[in-house]
Design an enzyme around this catalytic site. Sequence first.
Site, PDB file in Angstrom:
ATOM      1  N   TYR A 261      34.873  33.904  38.006  1.00  0.00           N
ATOM      2  CA  TYR A 261      36.232  33.718  38.524  1.00  0.00           C
ATOM      3  C   TYR A 261      37.163  34.804  37.988  1.00  0.00           C
ATOM      4  O   TYR A 261      38.058  35.277  38.698  1.00  0.00           O
ATOM      5  CB  TYR A 261      36.756  32.325  38.154  1.00  0.00           C
ATOM      6  N   CYS A 262      36.943  35.230  36.744  1.00  0.00           N
ATOM      7  CA  CYS A 262      37.723  36.335  36.190  1.00  0.00           C
ATOM      8  C   CYS A 262      37.417  37.629  36.932  1.00  0.00           C
ATOM      9  O   CYS A 262      38.322  38.409  37.252  1.00  0.00           O
ATOM     10  CB  CYS A 262      37.414  36.512  34.705  1.00  0.00           C
ATOM     11  N   ASN A 263      36.126  37.854  37.208  1.00  0.00           N
ATOM     12  CA  ASN A 263      35.747  39.058  37.939  1.00  0.00           C
ATOM     13  C   ASN A 263      36.404  39.094  39.313  1.00  0.00           C
ATOM     14  O   ASN A 263      36.916  40.124  39.754  1.00  0.00           O
ATOM     15  CB  ASN A 263      34.229  39.130  38.083  1.00  0.00           C
TER      16      ASN A 263
END
Length: 224
Positions: A93-95
Amino acid sequence: MSASQTESTSLTDATVALRSQLHDAYGVEALAPFDNDAAAMAADGVGSAAPAVGTAAPDFALPDIHGASRALTELLAAGPVVLVFYRGAWCPYCNLQLRAFQAALGEIEAAGATLVAVSPQTPDNSLSFAEKEGLGFTVLSDLQNTVARAYGLVFRQADAATTVQKALGIDLAEVNGDDSHELPAAATFVVDTDAVIRFRSISADYRWRVGPEEALTALPALTR
């Protein structure tokens, strides 16, 4: 202005699709510890103590991927700062979120702002991530979550999630250089040149994210 996790954002469709893809790839049961952890974090209001809109952003100085110290005051001398706290390069999700911000980097810089991403990863791990993703913005290492703690974002990952993570080949102790298993809640702030927070979004449930569109809405009033 603030963004609430009850709101749909410019990344909602993408995060929902990502969750479905992850479930298809690993199985709903296998990912249950992560989903349960995310739901529990949302229920606990992780990150709710973060500085509010209209209050001062805590100052900091952190090493970038090349080891050079970068201070918030120095960054603000060039204009507003879009400050993104992310969990780590291992977090899909950060990526997804950082790729969206990278795609909008031209718009952010055209609005007179600097984009900065902060995680507890070591500088070497942050360097590898930045090079792999082709990130054109400043990436800082917040070892032991010192700055994230000042921003009220730190939590300890649940043991069940850590166990599954290790089985998948992700060792937070190695990635972050400490064995606390502490992480920052994913968060996005827009800070004006007086170091006042003008936009705040905290992802207590890390599967919910704002994108650059939300941050961009706060910039025109700060750069006129």
